[in-house]
Design an enzyme around this catalytic site. Structure first.
Site, PDB file in Angstrom:
ATOM      1  N   GLU A  60      -1.118  -5.884   4.811  1.00  6.05           N
ATOM      2  CA  GLU A  60      -2.324  -5.533   5.567  1.00  6.05           C
ATOM      3  C   GLU A  60      -2.671  -6.604   6.601  1.00  6.05           C
ATOM      4  O   GLU A  60      -3.105  -6.290   7.709  1.00  6.05           O
ATOM      5  CB  GLU A  60      -3.491  -5.305   4.608  1.00  6.05           C
ATOM      6  CG  GLU A  60      -3.415  -4.007   3.827  1.00  6.05           C
ATOM      7  CD  GLU A  60      -2.411  -4.040   2.682  1.00  6.05           C
ATOM      8  OE1 GLU A  60      -1.967  -2.972   2.230  1.00  6.05           O
ATOM      9  OE2 GLU A  60      -2.066  -5.158   2.229  1.00  6.05           O
ATOM     10  N   HIS A 130      -8.906   1.557  -6.190  1.00 10.06           N
ATOM     11  CA  HIS A 130      -8.777   2.671  -5.250  1.00 10.06           C
ATOM     12  C   HIS A 130     -10.095   3.419  -5.066  1.00 10.06           C
ATOM     13  O   HIS A 130     -10.096   4.600  -4.709  1.00 10.06           O
ATOM     14  CB  HIS A 130      -7.709   3.663  -5.721  1.00 10.06           C
ATOM     15  CG  HIS A 130      -6.337   3.083  -5.826  1.00 10.06           C
ATOM     16  ND1 HIS A 130      -5.930   2.344  -6.907  1.00 10.06           N
ATOM     17  CD2 HIS A 130      -5.286   3.107  -4.968  1.00 10.06           C
ATOM     18  CE1 HIS A 130      -4.678   1.954  -6.737  1.00 10.06           C
ATOM     19  NE2 HIS A 130      -4.269   2.402  -5.571  1.00 10.06           N
TER      20      HIS A 130
END
Length: 325
Positions: A60, A130
């Site tokens: 990321e 998540h």
């Protein structure tokens, strides 16, 4: 007009932007041939080629660093972070580079053409890696815009406006709404204003404020309260940064009460900023303390997800407490 779910509206917005401007490119983990983990980028690589829609390594920090470089040199990158929970390795790039590049260079360079898309929030039994709602971390960073849509129509118009805005935008997509329902969405190009809240329903007794998937929650709570004779005004904030304090303040000066609902934990959540600003601007108009209905101050729990969520029942109870103060 066409019927689309949230995912289809986002995909349609990306097709529209990439067709209109050849400098727009989409990249992230598995976004190419696979179409991303939620399929938001399906068929973009087939339509626009591997030079404009491609997979990145699983890093990321690298995705956003690469996006910063592209944006500063004239491209229009739309970078996807696969889950909002995964954005933290890129935190330094976003808050120290993306947001500050224009200021740091005295206006010679900018990352203003960068849009970062990421799914966020819970409600899909995704567990604590998540399901998080990290918007408040980034709201503390001047130089960014933060946008959260509540339905397919909003998603397309706000995403197109974000891609074309001259500031870096963090576009957060409520993942539990991706396939939850469909709505009418124009197939033509259109934009919705950033930084402007929308009054969805006018009322006189209490203002209910939320964004993203929580709009449905406060609407359900309002339906329950209205059976008790309570008139609820409902506002979708839409943009977290900048946020539309004027619209909220005007509403609270009319109703005298404010309830803010968000899925992120209570402590340090963006509701705190809203509450502080509104009590400063509307103190003499308030009939009761500002109420916050938020997630719990615990890691997002898989087994107790329903207990964690600030649902319509918790919101309804808070409305009753506020009205009876």
């Amino acid at each position: 007009m066409a019927k689309m779910n949230l995912l289809q509206a986002i995909n349609n917005a990306l097709v529209t932007a990439m067709t209109e401007n050849e400098k727009v490119m989409v990249f992230g983990e598995d976004v190419g041939h696979f179409g991303g983990v939620f399929r938001a980028t399906s068929n973009l690589q087939e339509k626009f080629g591997k030079a404009r829609c491609f997979n990145t390594p699983l890093t990321e920090q690298g995705i956003i660093g690469f996006a910063n470089g592209l944006a500063s040199q004239g491209s229009v990158p739309v970078a996807e972070i696969q889950f909002g929970d995964y954005i933290f390795p890129a935190f330094d790039q976003i808050v120290n580079e993306t947001a500050k590049f224009r200021y740091r260079s005295g206006g010679q360079y900018s990352c203003g053409t960068l849009t970062i898309r990421t799914p966020y929030g819970g409600g899909i039994a995704g567990g604590h890696y998540h399901s998080q709602s990290p918007e408040a971390y980034f709201a503390h960073t001047p130089g960014l815009k933060i946008v959260i849509p509540r339905n397919p129509y909003q998603a397309k118009g706000l995403l197109l406006a974000s891609i074309r805005d001259d500031n870096p935008v963090l576009f957060m997509e409520p993942k539990r709404l991706y396939r939850a329902s469909v709505g009418e969405v124009p197939e033509d190009d259109y934009e919705l204003p950033l930084g402007k809240a929308e009054v969805l329903k006018e009322g006189s007794d209490i203002t209910l404020l939320a964004w993203g998937a929580q709009i449905e929650i406060i609407e359900k709570a309002a339906e329950m309260a209205e059976k008790d004779g309570v008139s609820c005004e409902i506002i979708d904030l839409r943009s977290i940064l900048p946020w539309d304090a004027d619209t909220v303040a005007d509403s609270v000066m009319k109703t005298g009460r404010l309830l803010i609902n968000h899925e992120a934990p209570l402590t340090g959540g963006f509701a705190s900023e809203i509450a502080a600003t509104i009590q400063e601007r509307c103190f003499l108009y308030l009939e009761s303390p500002i109420s916050r209905v938020c997630g719990m101050d615990v890691p997002y729990p898989l087994a107790h997800e329903k207990e964690y969520m600030p649902d319509h029942l918790k919101t309804y109870e808070a409305i009753k407490r506020t009205l009876s103060y």
